[in-house]
Write an enzyme that holds these catalytic residues in place. Sequence first.
Site, PDB file in Angstrom:
ATOM      1  N   GLU A  21      23.052  87.638 -47.254  1.00  0.00           N
ATOM      2  CA  GLU A  21      21.761  87.006 -46.774  1.00  0.00           C
ATOM      3  C   GLU A  21      20.879  88.328 -46.338  1.00  0.00           C
ATOM      4  O   GLU A  21      21.072  89.334 -45.541  1.00  0.00           O
ATOM      5  CB  GLU A  21      22.048  86.122 -45.508  1.00  0.00           C
ATOM      6  CG  GLU A  21      20.454  85.502 -45.428  1.00  0.00           C
ATOM      7  CD  GLU A  21      20.515  84.535 -44.185  1.00  0.00           C
ATOM      8  OE1 GLU A  21      21.002  83.470 -44.269  1.00  0.00           O
ATOM      9  OE2 GLU A  21      20.094  84.994 -43.151  1.00  0.00           O
ATOM     10  N   PHE A  23      16.501  89.005 -45.299  1.00  0.00           N
ATOM     11  CA  PHE A  23      15.101  88.281 -44.844  1.00  0.00           C
ATOM     12  C   PHE A  23      14.113  89.083 -45.128  1.00  0.00           C
ATOM     13  O   PHE A  23      14.441  90.484 -45.307  1.00  0.00           O
ATOM     14  CB  PHE A  23      15.256  87.782 -43.390  1.00  0.00           C
ATOM     15  CG  PHE A  23      15.294  89.017 -42.251  1.00  0.00           C
ATOM     16  CD1 PHE A  23      14.112  89.755 -41.863  1.00  0.00           C
ATOM     17  CD2 PHE A  23      16.615  89.142 -41.881  1.00  0.00           C
ATOM     18  CE1 PHE A  23      14.445  90.812 -41.158  1.00  0.00           C
ATOM     19  CE2 PHE A  23      16.739  90.255 -40.810  1.00  0.00           C
ATOM     20  CZ  PHE A  23      15.687  90.967 -40.471  1.00  0.00           C
ATOM     21  N   LYS A  26       8.694  93.021 -42.322  1.00  0.00           N
ATOM     22  CA  LYS A  26       7.515  92.723 -42.088  1.00  0.00           C
ATOM     23  C   LYS A  26       6.485  93.799 -42.680  1.00  0.00           C
ATOM     24  O   LYS A  26       5.352  93.707 -42.788  1.00  0.00           O
ATOM     25  CB  LYS A  26       7.079  92.702 -40.316  1.00  0.00           C
ATOM     26  CG  LYS A  26       7.854  91.532 -39.944  1.00  0.00           C
ATOM     27  CD  LYS A  26       7.377  91.595 -38.380  1.00  0.00           C
ATOM     28  CE  LYS A  26       8.261  90.467 -37.539  1.00  0.00           C
ATOM     29  NZ  LYS A  26       9.217  91.141 -36.806  1.00  0.00           N
ATOM     30  N   TRP A  53      13.679  81.951 -45.998  1.00  0.00           N
ATOM     31  CA  TRP A  53      12.385  81.417 -45.945  1.00  0.00           C
ATOM     32  C   TRP A  53      11.789  81.377 -44.753  1.00  0.00           C
ATOM     33  O   TRP A  53      12.267  80.809 -43.796  1.00  0.00           O
ATOM     34  CB  TRP A  53      12.281  79.931 -46.523  1.00  0.00           C
ATOM     35  CG  TRP A  53      11.021  79.476 -46.907  1.00  0.00           C
ATOM     36  CD1 TRP A  53      10.233  78.317 -46.188  1.00  0.00           C
ATOM     37  CD2 TRP A  53      10.241  79.635 -47.930  1.00  0.00           C
ATOM     38  NE1 TRP A  53       9.094  77.996 -46.784  1.00  0.00           N
ATOM     39  CE2 TRP A  53       9.081  78.810 -47.893  1.00  0.00           C
ATOM     40  CE3 TRP A  53      10.315  80.217 -49.225  1.00  0.00           C
ATOM     41  CZ2 TRP A  53       8.094  78.875 -48.954  1.00  0.00           C
ATOM     42  CZ3 TRP A  53       9.285  80.378 -50.362  1.00  0.00           C
ATOM     43  CH2 TRP A  53       8.278  79.435 -50.000  1.00  0.00           C
ATOM     44  N   HIS A  81      16.028  80.564 -50.237  1.00  0.00           N
ATOM     45  CA  HIS A  81      16.053  79.466 -49.112  1.00  0.00           C
ATOM     46  C   HIS A  81      14.713  78.760 -49.525  1.00  0.00           C
ATOM     47  O   HIS A  81      13.604  79.465 -49.578  1.00  0.00           O
ATOM     48  CB  HIS A  81      16.109  80.165 -47.897  1.00  0.00           C
ATOM     49  CG  HIS A  81      17.364  80.820 -47.632  1.00  0.00           C
ATOM     50  ND1 HIS A  81      18.078  80.889 -46.278  1.00  0.00           N
ATOM     51  CD2 HIS A  81      18.314  81.065 -48.323  1.00  0.00           C
ATOM     52  CE1 HIS A  81      18.954  81.536 -45.921  1.00  0.00           C
ATOM     53  NE2 HIS A  81      19.473  81.550 -47.637  1.00  0.00           N
ATOM     54  N   ASP A 113      13.301  75.740 -39.702  1.00  0.00           N
ATOM     55  CA  ASP A 113      13.049  75.817 -37.990  1.00  0.00           C
ATOM     56  C   ASP A 113      11.533  75.634 -37.727  1.00  0.00           C
ATOM     57  O   ASP A 113      10.764  75.625 -38.611  1.00  0.00           O
ATOM     58  CB  ASP A 113      13.305  77.609 -37.725  1.00  0.00           C
ATOM     59  CG  ASP A 113      15.025  77.457 -37.745  1.00  0.00           C
ATOM     60  OD1 ASP A 113      15.658  76.823 -37.384  1.00  0.00           O
ATOM     61  OD2 ASP A 113      15.307  78.553 -38.069  1.00  0.00           O
ATOM     62  N   ALA A 131      16.576  67.746 -44.832  1.00  0.00           N
ATOM     63  CA  ALA A 131      16.635  68.500 -46.228  1.00  0.00           C
ATOM     64  C   ALA A 131      17.390  67.700 -47.119  1.00  0.00           C
ATOM     65  O   ALA A 131      16.735  68.302 -48.292  1.00  0.00           O
ATOM     66  CB  ALA A 131      17.927  69.357 -45.524  1.00  0.00           C
ATOM     67  N   LYS A 173      23.480  64.905 -47.547  1.00  0.00           N
ATOM     68  CA  LYS A 173      22.841  65.899 -48.392  1.00  0.00           C
ATOM     69  C   LYS A 173      23.520  66.054 -49.703  1.00  0.00           C
ATOM     70  O   LYS A 173      22.880  66.299 -50.625  1.00  0.00           O
ATOM     71  CB  LYS A 173      22.732  67.274 -47.340  1.00  0.00           C
ATOM     72  CG  LYS A 173      21.602  67.276 -46.139  1.00  0.00           C
ATOM     73  CD  LYS A 173      21.521  68.422 -45.734  1.00  0.00           C
ATOM     74  CE  LYS A 173      22.317  68.870 -44.717  1.00  0.00           C
ATOM     75  NZ  LYS A 173      21.917  70.066 -43.802  1.00  0.00           N
ATOM     76  N   GLN A 184      25.973  77.613 -40.490  1.00  0.00           N
ATOM     77  CA  GLN A 184      25.830  78.714 -39.486  1.00  0.00           C
ATOM     78  C   GLN A 184      26.823  79.613 -39.017  1.00  0.00           C
ATOM     79  O   GLN A 184      27.960  79.245 -39.284  1.00  0.00           O
ATOM     80  CB  GLN A 184      25.287  77.677 -38.388  1.00  0.00           C
ATOM     81  CG  GLN A 184      24.583  78.204 -37.236  1.00  0.00           C
ATOM     82  CD  GLN A 184      23.299  78.939 -37.527  1.00  0.00           C
ATOM     83  OE1 GLN A 184      23.361  79.978 -37.908  1.00  0.00           O
ATOM     84  NE2 GLN A 184      22.298  78.213 -37.438  1.00  0.00           N
TER      85      GLN A 184
END
Length: 314
Positions: A21, A23, A26, A53, A81, A113, A131, A173, A184
Site C-alpha cells: 500500500e 499513499f 504532499k 484515498w 481505494h 475516515d 461501504a 459488504k 486493518q
Amino acid sequence: MHIREKLAQKEAAGEPGISFEFFPPKTAQGVQNLYDRMDRMHGLGPSFIDVTWGAGGRLSDLTCEMVGVAQSVYGLETCMHLTCTDMPQGKVDEALQAAYKAGCTNILALRGDPPREKETWEAAEGGFRYAKDLVKYIREKYGNHFDIGVGGYPEGADDNSDVDQLIDHLKEKVDAGSSFVITQMFYDAENFIEWVKKCRAKGINVPIIPGIMPIQTYAAFIRRSNWTKTKVPPEWMEALEPVKNDDSAVRDIGKALIAEMCRKLMASGINHLHFYTMNLAQATKLVLEELGLAPSDETPIQRPLPWRPSLGLG
Ligand code: FAD
C-alpha cells in the site's frame, strides 16, 4: 487483471503472494521519490499495489494520477481505494471513470475516515452511508469490470468495538458484491486467526488478506498502535522497549517479530500478505528477506519486468 484472479494464480502455484500500500505524498518531489520507490519495489514481485484515498477526497486527483501511472506506465496491477462519504458523489463518479480509463480494474470500497477538520463522517448525497452502498453502486454501474475489495477489522473499528457486529457488516459488504477483504493492521496473530475462523463460520468465503505494518521506528510503532488501538502482545513491548532509542536494533527486532507473525499467519492457511509500506521500502524489504520471500539470485522473480519509460514528472 482482477485481484481475485491474481490471488487464485498464486494459490494454484503454491506460492505466497504479497502486495504494497502507498499513499499520495504532499509534494511534487515526494511524488517523484515515491514513483522511484514503487519502481524499485516492483522488483520484489508484488501481485498488486494499492493507493489510498484521502479522507473527504483530499488529494484525490493525485490518487487517480498515481493509479494511472502505476497501472499503465509501471505495469503494476493496481487497486484504487475509494471512499464514499464526506464528499460529493460527482467525485466518486470521476474517480471510477479515471480508474476505468487508466486500465485499473480493482477498487477497495470504503466508507472513509472523517476529513481532518471534522471529528465524525457524514453520509453523502447519492445514498452512500456505508461501504456496502459503494460496493452496490460500483456493481450497478460497472458490472464485473472492477474487482471490489472491502476493509475488515479483526480488533474492532474506530467507531465500533463490537467485533461480532463488524463481522455481520463485513458479510453484508461481501453479499453486496465484494470479492476480497483487506484488514486493518494488527500484531496479534492468534487473535487474527480466530477472527478469520469467525468470518468463515458466518459464511464469508472470499479471500481475507491480512494488513501488515512493518516496524520502522519505535516512536512510529507506538504512535500507530495507539492511534489505531491495536493490541500489542506484551512480549513485543518487552523486546522493543529496551532498545527504543536505537533505530537499527528496533528495525532488527521489529523485522523478526513481524516475520514471526507472518509465519504464523501462513501456517494457518493465509497465502497473501499485504504490507502498509508508509511509502518506505526498507522495513517491508527486511521482513520479506527474513521470510525468504524477497527475490534473490537463487529465486529471481518469474516474470520479466515491463518496459518503463523515463517519467520526467516533477
Ligand atoms: P463500513 O464497512 O461502512 O463500516 C463503517 C461503520 O458502519 C462500522 O462501524 C460498521 O459496523 C457500521 N455499519 C456498517 N454497515 C452497517 C449497517 N448495515 N447498520 C449499522 N451499522 C453499519 N480511509 C480513508 O479515508 N481512505 C483510505 O484509503 C482508507 N483505506 C483503508 C484501507 C483498509 C484496508 C482499511 C481496513 C481501512 C481503510 N480506511 C481508509 C479507513 C476506513 O475508511 C475507516 O475505518 C472507516 O471508518 C470505515 O470504513 P469501512 O469501509 O470499513 O466502513
